[in-house]
Design an enzyme around this catalytic site. Structure first.
Site, PDB file in Angstrom:
ATOM      1  N   ASP A   1     -11.342  -0.080  -1.403  1.00 46.91           N
ATOM      2  CA  ASP A   1     -10.135  -0.270  -1.282  1.00 46.91           C
ATOM      3  C   ASP A   1      -9.861   0.527   0.241  1.00 46.91           C
ATOM      4  O   ASP A   1      -9.034   1.068   0.004  1.00 46.91           O
ATOM      5  CB  ASP A   1      -9.530   1.093  -2.751  1.00 46.91           C
ATOM      6  CG  ASP A   1      -8.218   0.445  -2.356  1.00 46.91           C
ATOM      7  OD1 ASP A   1      -8.160  -0.448  -2.259  1.00 46.91           O
ATOM      8  OD2 ASP A   1      -7.930   0.724  -3.985  1.00 46.91           O
TER       9      ASP A   1
ATOM     10  N   HIS B   1       3.171   0.123  -2.929  1.00 44.05           N
ATOM     11  CA  HIS B   1       3.051  -1.312  -3.342  1.00 44.05           C
ATOM     12  C   HIS B   1       5.046  -2.136  -3.380  1.00 44.05           C
ATOM     13  O   HIS B   1       5.123  -2.224  -4.432  1.00 44.05           O
ATOM     14  CB  HIS B   1       2.502  -1.734  -4.046  1.00 44.05           C
ATOM     15  CG  HIS B   1       1.211  -2.265  -3.654  1.00 44.05           C
ATOM     16  ND1 HIS B   1       0.518  -2.413  -2.515  1.00 44.05           N
ATOM     17  CD2 HIS B   1       0.220  -2.463  -4.289  1.00 44.05           C
ATOM     18  CE1 HIS B   1      -0.653  -2.466  -2.593  1.00 44.05           C
ATOM     19  NE2 HIS B   1      -1.267  -2.435  -3.913  1.00 44.05           N
TER      20      HIS B   1
ATOM     21  N   ASN C   1       1.009  -1.590  -0.024  1.00 42.52           N
ATOM     22  CA  ASN C   1      -0.431  -0.499  -0.139  1.00 42.52           C
ATOM     23  C   ASN C   1       1.149   1.747   0.085  1.00 42.52           C
ATOM     24  O   ASN C   1       1.621   1.192  -0.683  1.00 42.52           O
ATOM     25  CB  ASN C   1      -1.224  -0.010   0.790  1.00 42.52           C
ATOM     26  CG  ASN C   1      -2.639   0.925   0.697  1.00 42.52           C
ATOM     27  OD1 ASN C   1      -2.403   1.937   0.427  1.00 42.52           O
ATOM     28  ND2 ASN C   1      -3.411  -0.262  -0.177  1.00 42.52           N
ATOM     29  N   ARG C   2       0.204   2.289   0.602  1.00 39.59           N
ATOM     30  CA  ARG C   2       0.569   4.036  -0.305  1.00 39.59           C
ATOM     31  C   ARG C   2       2.211   4.480   1.075  1.00 39.59           C
ATOM     32  O   ARG C   2       0.783   4.444   2.215  1.00 39.59           O
ATOM     33  CB  ARG C   2      -0.081   4.859  -0.396  1.00 39.59           C
ATOM     34  CG  ARG C   2      -1.116   4.399  -2.037  1.00 39.59           C
ATOM     35  CD  ARG C   2      -2.374   4.637  -1.813  1.00 39.59           C
ATOM     36  NE  ARG C   2      -2.862   4.570  -3.003  1.00 39.59           N
ATOM     37  CZ  ARG C   2      -3.774   3.625  -3.514  1.00 39.59           C
ATOM     38  NH1 ARG C   2      -3.982   3.035  -2.428  1.00 39.59           N
ATOM     39  NH2 ARG C   2      -4.243   3.337  -4.400  1.00 39.59           N
TER      40      ARG C   2
ATOM     41  N   GLU D   1      -5.484  -8.169   0.978  1.00 35.34           N
ATOM     42  CA  GLU D   1      -4.183  -8.046   1.830  1.00 35.34           C
ATOM     43  C   GLU D   1      -3.608  -7.972   3.175  1.00 35.34           C
ATOM     44  O   GLU D   1      -4.354  -6.034   3.579  1.00 35.34           O
ATOM     45  CB  GLU D   1      -3.488  -7.026   0.313  1.00 35.34           C
ATOM     46  CG  GLU D   1      -4.220  -6.524  -0.742  1.00 35.34           C
ATOM     47  CD  GLU D   1      -4.134  -5.831  -0.978  1.00 35.34           C
ATOM     48  OE1 GLU D   1      -3.033  -5.202  -1.473  1.00 35.34           O
ATOM     49  OE2 GLU D   1      -5.476  -4.766  -2.103  1.00 35.34           O
TER      50      GLU D   1
ATOM     51  N   GLN E   1      -6.461  -4.794   3.888  1.00 34.99           N
ATOM     52  CA  GLN E   1      -6.666  -4.396   2.646  1.00 34.99           C
ATOM     53  C   GLN E   1      -7.527  -5.151   1.843  1.00 34.99           C
ATOM     54  O   GLN E   1      -7.193  -6.105   1.471  1.00 34.99           O
ATOM     55  CB  GLN E   1      -5.504  -4.002   1.985  1.00 34.99           C
ATOM     56  CG  GLN E   1      -5.791  -2.617   1.003  1.00 34.99           C
ATOM     57  CD  GLN E   1      -6.108  -1.312   1.357  1.00 34.99           C
ATOM     58  OE1 GLN E   1      -5.381  -0.821   2.026  1.00 34.99           O
ATOM     59  NE2 GLN E   1      -6.324  -0.236   0.330  1.00 34.99           N
TER      60      GLN E   1
ATOM     61  N   HIS F   1      -0.898 -10.019  -3.243  1.00 33.23           N
ATOM     62  CA  HIS F   1      -2.262  -9.340  -4.039  1.00 33.23           C
ATOM     63  C   HIS F   1      -2.675 -10.512  -4.924  1.00 33.23           C
ATOM     64  O   HIS F   1      -2.739  -9.777  -5.864  1.00 33.23           O
ATOM     65  CB  HIS F   1      -1.496  -8.423  -4.663  1.00 33.23           C
ATOM     66  CG  HIS F   1      -1.997  -7.263  -4.879  1.00 33.23           C
ATOM     67  ND1 HIS F   1      -3.023  -7.239  -5.953  1.00 33.23           N
ATOM     68  CD2 HIS F   1      -1.750  -5.396  -4.919  1.00 33.23           C
ATOM     69  CE1 HIS F   1      -3.726  -5.686  -5.638  1.00 33.23           C
ATOM     70  NE2 HIS F   1      -3.173  -5.025  -4.869  1.00 33.23           N
ATOM     71  N   SER F   2      -2.938 -11.651  -4.614  1.00 31.60           N
ATOM     72  CA  SER F   2      -3.625 -12.488  -5.041  1.00 31.60           C
ATOM     73  C   SER F   2      -4.779 -11.342  -5.025  1.00 31.60           C
ATOM     74  O   SER F   2      -6.279 -11.261  -4.319  1.00 31.60           O
ATOM     75  CB  SER F   2      -4.136 -13.484  -5.288  1.00 31.60           C
ATOM     76  OG  SER F   2      -2.836 -14.498  -4.751  1.00 31.60           O
ATOM     77  N   TYR F   3      -5.886 -12.383  -6.525  1.00 30.87           N
ATOM     78  CA  TYR F   3      -7.174 -12.251  -6.865  1.00 30.87           C
ATOM     79  C   TYR F   3      -8.154 -12.496  -6.939  1.00 30.87           C
ATOM     80  O   TYR F   3      -7.777 -13.535  -7.565  1.00 30.87           O
ATOM     81  CB  TYR F   3      -7.512 -10.524  -7.897  1.00 30.87           C
ATOM     82  CG  TYR F   3      -7.390  -9.451  -8.258  1.00 30.87           C
ATOM     83  CD1 TYR F   3      -5.918  -9.220  -8.156  1.00 30.87           C
ATOM     84  CD2 TYR F   3      -8.402  -8.441  -8.505  1.00 30.87           C
ATOM     85  CE1 TYR F   3      -5.506  -8.065  -8.598  1.00 30.87           C
ATOM     86  CE2 TYR F   3      -7.107  -7.224  -8.414  1.00 30.87           C
ATOM     87  CZ  TYR F   3      -5.867  -7.154  -9.070  1.00 30.87           C
ATOM     88  OH  TYR F   3      -5.564  -5.649  -8.466  1.00 30.87           O
TER      89      TYR F   3
HETATM   90  C1  GLA Z   1      -4.336  -1.794  -3.555  1.00 33.66           C
HETATM   91  C2  GLA Z   1      -4.554  -0.288  -3.910  1.00 33.66           C
HETATM   92  C3  GLA Z   1      -5.446  -0.672  -5.005  1.00 33.66           C
HETATM   93  C4  GLA Z   1      -4.950  -0.811  -5.898  1.00 33.66           C
HETATM   94  C5  GLA Z   1      -4.652  -2.136  -6.267  1.00 33.66           C
HETATM   95  C6  GLA Z   1      -3.812  -1.940  -7.420  1.00 33.66           C
HETATM   96  O1  GLA Z   1      -5.271  -2.857  -2.799  1.00 33.66           O
HETATM   97  O2  GLA Z   1      -4.820   0.097  -1.863  1.00 33.66           O
HETATM   98  O3  GLA Z   1      -5.451   1.069  -5.142  1.00 33.66           O
HETATM   99  O4  GLA Z   1      -3.445   0.117  -6.153  1.00 33.66           O
HETATM  100  O5  GLA Z   1      -4.032  -2.325  -5.018  1.00 33.66           O
HETATM  101  O6  GLA Z   1      -4.606  -1.190  -8.603  1.00 33.66           O
END
Ligand code: GLA
Length: 314
Positions: free
Chosen positions: A213, A73, A47-48, A278, A250, A147-149
């Site tokens: 998010d 990330h 994350n940020r 996450e 997350q 970060h698996s979807y």
């Molecule tokens: C995380 C972030 C999102 C986005 C995704 C990747 O979940 O919080 O804002 O950047 O990764 O697309």
């Protein structure tokens, strides 16, 4: 993680993660442009980090900015884009894959030579366990995640809106327009963020601009592993229970997927085609003194474990 085969209620295996049939899918210009981090191991910092900057022990560090004014990330070449040493093996728990990476002092702006080991274990009882560890030779922030979807319908449904999710979290970290935490931990009660009881992802998502998010503050954020999420997909009957040693998760509902990527088996990934859970320390912790610390000191070993337990409900 490019593929994860899990049985449904009829015992039929299905692939429940988004991704591509081969490596070129991950190298395509469209993928590089949209940067969804399918199945990626994220570091140094999940994350940020606001403005790509933080001060540690009196020194200010400037990181790569790759998300508007912010660092996301791990930067321009985060741990998702580096080559890891990979070693297959086995343990008492099951089949393992051990990944190792040495991140050099100054990489993406971070201090310290960081040695990272991540072990993925597929257990005998249908769980995926991820064990992270790291050491450094200078104090540095570290926040590793996956970060698996997931789409537990395994392609039966184009989006995840019918999945029912429970998050054992009474609070979440409030963010500004750039998704940077303001520092406030707000009660979820009475809002679209309240997943303390099961709710379909789609039930209240329209109340959250763009979709979910956000980082939820896990209630039982104590030593050892505690529950982070429970997910149930009604069509297939598949369930997933996530537990972690981390204080937060997350929950991201694939808001930036827009149909520009075509994945495995020709599936077009539109908005909300998958969701991520996450497990992590909170976003921007290096600039938030009240959040649990993400600083790793020389001589310490970071240890973090997340388990995704699969099952079915008939
Ligand atoms: C995380 C972030 C999102 C986005 C995704 C990747 O979940 O919080 O804002 O950047 O990764 O697309």
């Amino acid at each position: 993680m490019t593929s994860l085969l899990v049985p449904d209620k009829a015992g039929k295996l299905g692939d429940i993660v988004l991704g591509f049939d081969n490596v070129s899918g991950y190298q395509s210009p469209e993928y590089q442009k949209s940067g969804p981090y399918f199945g990626a191991l994220i570091g140094r910092y999940g994350n940020r980090i606001a403005k790509g900057q933080f001060t540690l022990e009196g020194k200010t560090y400037t990181l790569a900015k790759n998300n508007g004014p912010n660092h996301l990330h791990g930067g321009l070449k985060g741990f998702d884009k580096v080559i890891w040493q990979a070693e297959p093996g086995s343990s008492a728990a099951g089949q393992t894959l051990k990944l190792t990476y040495q991140s050099k002092d100054g990489e993406e702006g971070y201090p310290g030579n960081l040695t990272v080991t991540v072990v993925y274990t597929l257990t005998q009882d249908d769980a995926l366990q991820i064990d992270y560890s790291a050491t450094t030779d200078k104090a540095t922030p570290v926040n590793l995640t996956n970060h698996s979807y997931f789409n537990l319908s395994a392609g039966q449904r184009p989006d995840v809106l019918a999945h029912q999710v429970t998050l054992p979290a009474d609070r979440y970290t409030v963010v500004d327009a750039d998704l940077i935490p303001t520092g406030e931990l707000r009660a979820v009660k009475g809002t679209a963020f309240d997943f303390t009881t099961a709710h379909a992802i789609g039930e209240r998502i329209a109340q959250v601009p763009g979709g979910y998010d956000h980082n939820w503050v896990l209630n039982a954020a104590t030593e050892g592993q505690h529950p982070a999420a429970t997910v149930y997909e009604p069509t297939s009957g598949r369930t997933m229970q996530v537990s972690t040693t981390e204080p937060g998760v997350q929950f991201y509902t694939g808001n930036f997927l827009d149909g520009s990527l075509t994945g495995k088996g020709g599936r077009v990934y539109g908005k909300h085609a998958g969701f991520c859970l996450e497990t992590q320390h909170f976003p921007d912790s290096p600039n938030q003194p009240k959040f649990p610390s993400t600083t790793l000191q020389p001589g310490q070993t970071l240890r973090s474990t997340t388990t995704y337990q699969f099952g079915v409900r008939k």
